[in-house]
Each structure stands twice: as C-alpha cells, then as structure tokens.
Write an enzyme that holds these catalytic residues in place. Structure first.
Site, PDB file in Angstrom:
ATOM      1  N   ASP A 350       4.351   1.876  -2.570  1.00 40.61           N
ATOM      2  CA  ASP A 350       5.570   2.737  -2.385  1.00 40.61           C
ATOM      3  C   ASP A 350       4.985   4.211  -1.904  1.00 40.61           C
ATOM      4  O   ASP A 350       3.897   4.566  -2.170  1.00 40.61           O
ATOM      5  CB  ASP A 350       6.564   3.266  -3.849  1.00 40.61           C
ATOM      6  CG  ASP A 350       7.498   3.846  -3.757  1.00 40.61           C
ATOM      7  OD1 ASP A 350       8.364   3.755  -3.063  1.00 40.61           O
ATOM      8  OD2 ASP A 350       7.358   5.125  -4.339  1.00 40.61           O
ATOM      9  N   GLU A 386       4.493   1.517   2.520  1.00 35.66           N
ATOM     10  CA  GLU A 386       5.678   2.245   3.087  1.00 35.66           C
ATOM     11  C   GLU A 386       5.073   3.478   3.738  1.00 35.66           C
ATOM     12  O   GLU A 386       4.654   4.575   3.075  1.00 35.66           O
ATOM     13  CB  GLU A 386       6.577   2.622   2.038  1.00 35.66           C
ATOM     14  CG  GLU A 386       7.927   3.352   2.279  1.00 35.66           C
ATOM     15  CD  GLU A 386       8.855   3.627   1.156  1.00 35.66           C
ATOM     16  OE1 GLU A 386       9.859   3.505   1.259  1.00 35.66           O
ATOM     17  OE2 GLU A 386       8.104   4.141   0.217  1.00 35.66           O
TER      18      GLU A 386
END
Length: 702
Positions: A350, A386
C-alpha cells in the site's frame, strides 16, 4: 501461573520480540532514545498486572532480558521511560502500556478512552501536555506464542508471472454470506479455503488470491462513534499479528496457515496487501499504543524544522521512517515472518512510493527496495507496489525497480474512458493493451510488471461502473463528501438500478467488453472479487467503513442466472488467455517481423488497413483491431485478433493476415456463443462490444 523470579537475567538483543526457547522467554525491543524500559506481565485475563521488570541490558539500542520458567500464552507489554519533549520528537510516557511491535498474537481489544493518548486531550496546547493516566486496562496485551506448525508436503505453486491472474478479495466479505460455511466460520480465515471457495476460484481460473490487509488493526474512534467499522483494515496496530476478528472461535493463528496450505494444494497463491507506510497511531495528536511510546523520534518521519509535527505523506497522519535501519529491519522481519511462518507467496505494498521515499525524495534505489531485492527469501516472492501517495513527487507509475510489479491506474482509466465512449482514446488504449511499455519497458522489466485492473476495492465495482455516474456514499456518514468524484463511469441513461431492457443490455455489453479487454491485454490482470457475477455496492465508491451487506459478497446473486452467466464468461476469458500464450506474451512487442509481411504486434482499423496518422488522431473513431503474432517451434504462424467497438452501432471488421481459417474464441456481445470457425475473414462486432479471434497458418511446404 508460574512462579516468577524477582529479576530478569540479561538475555540477548537478538531476535527482537518475545522468543520462547523451551525453558523461558527472551524479550528484546528496540528504542534508541529510551532511558529505561519496563516489561509488564499480566494474568491470563489481561486485566491485572502481576509483575514488572526493568530490562537489565541495552545493547546496540535494543533493550533485552530473559524470563525463565514461563511458557507460550504469557501476556505482556512494555512501558518506556525517557524525555517528553514533543518539540524534539520525543513522546515517552511510562503511564502508557505499549504493544510489542514484534508481538505474534494479541489478547483483548483496544477500548477507546482518552487514556490512550500521551497528552491531556482537552487541554490547551494539547499534545504539549502530559497525561498521567494508566492506559493498560484499554490496551491489548502482547502474547508469547509457539510458532511451530506442520506444513507437511506443502509446496508453493510458484506460478510464473506471465501466467498469473489475481483475484482481490476481503477475508470477511468473501464468505460472510456463504451458506455452505458453518456459521461460526463465515467471514474467517478458515472459510478462505472452504471447498466452495476453492471450487469457485478454480472455476474462474485465477491463480492468486490477494487479500486486503490482515495485519491486526485499530478500529477508528470516529467510525465507532458513528456505528461503523474500519472494514478494509488499512490501520495497522501490529505487523506480525493476524487480525483477530477474522478468526473463528478457538481458531487461532494456525487457522490462517491451514487455509494457505489448502489453497496451495489447489494451485492458488496467496498475496497479502500490506501497509508499512503508516501505523494506526495517526499524527502528533494520535494515540500512544506502541511505536510512538517506544521511540517516536526513530519510528516516524518528522518535519525538519519542527519535530513536534509528523510528516503526513500518507494522508493518515504519520509516515514510518524506513530510512532508520531498525525501522527498516522491522518491516523486513515482518515480511520474512509472513513469507516463512505463513508461507505467503507475495505482497502488495500500500502506498509503495512512501516506502521508497528517502529524505531527498522518491528513489528506485531506496533502502527498502534494495533490501527486498537482495533478500534470498523475499526477492523470490511476487512484489507489487501501489505506485503513488500524496507526498511530494507522489506519482511514480513505472519508476519502481526491477522485480516489482505496479498497479497501473493508467490502464484502469484508459479502458474505462474508451468503453464509456470518450473521444480520442484509441492511441492511449493501444499503449495500455500492449503492456504499457511506454512506462514499464526499462531496466529489463517485463509486461507482467503492469498489474492491469478496471476495478479494485477502492472505487466502484464493475456493475456500478456502468450504473452510476455519481458516487453515493451517504452510508459512510460524511454527507457524500468522501471518495473520488471522477470515476470515468456512465449510467447509460438511468442512475442506478433499472428495469429498462435496453439499458440493462448495453450495461451488460460494456461490462463484458471491459472484462474482455482486461484479459486480452499484455500485463498481469487483476479481478475484484464479485465482479465476476456483477456485485453492486449501490453506488458507494468508498466502502471502507461498510462491514455489512454493502461490501459482503452476495452468493445468492452469484447463483442467479445472470450471475452464473457472467461467471462462466469470465472463466472462459481466463481460459482463452491461458490457452493462447501470444495473449500473455513474456516480452514487450514493438512491431518486429515474425514472418513475411507479419509483425509481432500491429494495429488496424475496421477495414483491415493500418491507420494513417490522421486516422489515429481522429477523436471520433472508436473501432480498433489489435493483432498479435508468434511463430511456434513447428513453424506454425499463430495470429490473434482483438476487435474493439466502442461505437453506438454494429461494425463489420475485416480480419487482417489470412483469408480463411479464422476461429472465433469469444464475443462479448454474445457470451453464450461458443467457439466456431468462420466462413470468411470478416466479423461483425456489436456496439459496445469486443471479440477475440485466432487463426493458425501452417508453414510453407518444402
């Protein structure tokens, strides 16, 4: 309870955490700036502190001690003494019980109270004050565990990247409404590997399940006060502990290991979505639960001109300081723990840009990336980033180092806009279909580095993408202010559900066309759970707080005639991709010759002609053919034609490269139509639809 000694023996500074050796437990915790560290032992209920020890040794900035005659199951926590100087980044407060950052299990839940804060919450100057209330009654206790587990003949599937198809899912949402699962196990780790789930994944043909965060989290106070919960789980309380709310009664940590072993046996890899960019302690106005109390100055990044304030590159209040060797070690130790003790097959990071940001900015050679790439265990796992955050230079798509794949939002937006009917999208779409080499073809990376997706947990589902032009997040309690407003969606005439057969028909065609585009493109396809049967969140594009039917998969809907039909169509697309290596080519294609007059990738219009520059730049042209070619070892030339028609009318395509022998593999407008041979080198593609065709041309005789 064992008879506890009066003092700790020195023990060892390695390994960090609480380690049982069969005779006792070694405790080791990092803090570069603490002046004293106390180990607190609790009774089995976790309510009463029964012993407190001052750690006897401090070696290489690690506090350590050994407690004999205790066993797994022991509950403990830390209290750290040191300066309370917020202006210098120090927030030590021994009144606050601290979770061990290396705890492998937690006992009890966090109970929200102002005592969780190191300062007096309602006082003037807030975080510059000092709170003396004991937080122990409200803090989960760390648990000593025995991590042994019998893996038997477990073998990781080791699916090559070029053959990988990812299925993003939520542990609870996947099975909470699955009737075949025993009620106590619905929504748990145990249900992940229920035969019904495995059969569904194998039916689809996916090769990996990517789980939303399963690290232990803190439930947000503001959500609980609104009667909501943090459903997605991007609010980590501990990087080594599985989230307890996904355990069935009496299940424990091994429940997840058993599920992973069963998924492996079915040939399915397990990828974890991990959140090492920030923690649940939020900004300087946040709680003191673990890292902040142990060494706020070391664990977090702070503003250079005033270390009172945290750097907020993540949008969550704080940013972990991976430039600190011990913080980087914690992240690496956590990753290795999940890779070895749980045998997971990969990680999706993330806000991966945050992890690669050094003091001078984002760096593909950052310590985090270098540590991962040289690690003998982690470097062989699937690594996905990401590639953005909200910090300076926060958009870094295509700029990660080799061995990393990246979520490709350019693919997502380009495909959405093309099938929505936007003008001038063909040139960009062509780049996305061919693996986004304009962004990824550097440093010997391969097309699989582009993780292609149309939908993910964050945003509209596929069904909502064709049913809503506006977000409808009222259930989140923020007056519909949260979530993205620009979704590149289209409702095709009515906002939300409709009985109009024409609108429903075009919505179905667009959904299937986007799924066909996903599976026909170079790169690694990722499917959001439930999209295979048309799951809706009723227009909510930010369902992070919806631990209810808005987010859970409706298996009755999946088993409806419409749901079954769409699932069959997705499974067929995955099979076509698997059976045709030219679709999932291992290298980037740039129009190199494969045979006389045939290039490895070429673009044509509906007439079978190569578009002129004027044609390419015509914003109103919405038809395109991508043809890929490969020469097999036996000399056979294989051509795959991908026909796309985003126009409002049916278009007849001329198939380039062979006058006979073409075979239809799939037509998104007619999902029930099976494979069939065509009588001529032409094919009609309905409006808002796509088709995949194939021809094999044998080598010339002699």
């Amino acid at each position: 309870m064992p008879i506890l000694p009066d003092l700790l023996s020195p023990g060892s500074p390695y390994p960090l955490g609480a380690t049982w050796d069969g005779l006792g437990v070694n405790f080791a915790v990092f803090s570069a700036h603490a002046e004293r560290m106390d180990l607190c032992i609790f009774d089995p209920s976790g309510r009463r502190e029964i012993a407190r020890y001052t750690m006897p040794e401090w070696t290489d900035e690690v506090w350590h001690g050994y407690l004999p005659h205790v066993r797994p199951g022991l509950l403990y926590g830390y209290r750290a003494y040191g300066p309370y100087e917020p202006q210098n980044g120090h927030r030590f407060n021994p009144n606050k019980l601290l979770v061990d950052p290396y705890a492998k299990a937690l006992h009890g839940e966090t109970r929200w109270t102002d005592a969780l804060f190191g300062y007096r919450v309602n006082s003037p100057r807030a975080d510059l004050t000092f709170d003396r209330r004991d937080s122990a009654p409200a803090v989960p206790k760390s648990v000593v565990i025995d991590d042994s587990f019998t893996w038997g003949d477990d073998r990781p599937p080791n699916v090559p990247w070029s053959e990988t198809v990812i299925y993003e899912a939520h542990v609870k949402g996947l099975t909470k409404l699955l009737d075949e699962v025993r009620i106590p196990e619905r929504g748990t780790y145990a249900a992940l590997a229920h035969p019904t789930v495995i059969d569904h994944l194998k039916r689809l043909g996916v090769t990996a399940i990517e789980l939303l965060p399963i690290h232990a989290i803190l439930q947000d106070r503001f959500l609980q006060e609104k009667g909501l919960t943090n459903y997605w789980g991007y609010n980590t309380l501990n990087f080594f502990t599985p989230e307890p709310r996904y355990m069935s009664p009496g299940g424990g940590n091994d429940e997840l290991r058993i599920a992973i072993r069963r998924l492996h046996a079915a040939g399915i890899e397990v990828i974890l979505d991990v959140v090492y960019n920030h923690t649940c302690e939020s900004s300087e106005l946040g709680t003191t639960l673990s890292w902040r109390g142990l060494d706020n100055s070391s664990y977090y990044r702070h503003q250079a001109d005033n270390r009172r304030y945290a750097v907020n590159d993540t949008g969550t209040g704080n940013t972990l300081n991976l430039s600190n060797a011990r913080v980087l070690q914690m992240v690496m130790d956590s990753l290795r723990y999940w890779a070895t003790s749980y045998r997971v097959d990969g990680f999706r990071f993330d806000l991966g840009v945050t992890l690669g940001r050094e003091p001078h900015g984002f760096d593909p050679g950052a310590g985090f990336f270098d540590a991962l790439r040289q690690d003998p265990i982690l470097s062989r796992k699937k690594l996905i980033s990401e590639p953005w955050d909200i910090g300076p230079g926060g958009y870094q798509l295509g700029h990660h180092p080799p061995s990393f794949a990246e979520w490709n939002d350019r693919f997502r937006d380009g495909v959405r806009r093309y099938w929505r009917g936007d003008s001038g999208m063909r040139p960009d779409l062509a780049a996305r279909l061919s693996g986004s080499g304009d962004m990824f073809d550097r440093r010997a990376r391969r097309p699989w580095a582009s993780v292609n997706f149309i939908t993910a947990h964050d945003g509209f589902t596929l069904a909502d993408l064709v049913a809503y032009e506006e977000k409808h997040n009222e259930a989140n309690g923020e007056d519909n202010r949260d979530g993205h407003s620009n979704n590149h969606s289209r409702n095709w005439g009515v906002e939300g559900p409709t009985d109009d057969p024409d609108i429903r028909a075009v919505r179905g065609r667009v959904m299937r066309a986007m799924l066909t585009t996903l599976m026909a493109s170079l790169g690694t396809p990722m499917l959001l759970h439930g999209d295979e049967f048309g799951r809706t969140q009723h227009g909510n594009n930010n369902a992070y707080a919806q631990d209810n039917e808005i987010s859970w998969l409706d298996w009755e809907e999946a088993r409806s005639p419409e749901g079954e039909a769409l699932t069959d169509f997705v499974a067929r697309l995955v099979r076509v991709r698997r059976e045709n290596p030219v679709i999932r080519c291992k290298r980037f294609l740039y129009g190199d010759p494969v045979a006389e007059g045939v290039l490895d990738i070429e673009w044509f219009d509906e007439e079978g002609a190569v578009p002129s520059p004027e044609d390419w730049n015509d914003p109103e042209r919405r038809a395109l053919t991508m043809r890929r070619a490969e020469r097999r070892d036996d000399g056979t030339l294989v051509l795959i034609a991908f026909l796309l028609n985003a126009a409002d009318e049916t278009i007849r395509f001329r198939l380039p490269g062979a006058e006979t022998g073409w075979r239809l593999l799939v037509d998104s407008a007619d999902p029930d139509r099976g494979e069939e041979d065509l009588a001529e080198a032409a094919y009609e593609v309905a409006d808002h639809s796509a088709a995949i065709l194939r021809v094999e041309i044998p080598p010339p005789e002699g």
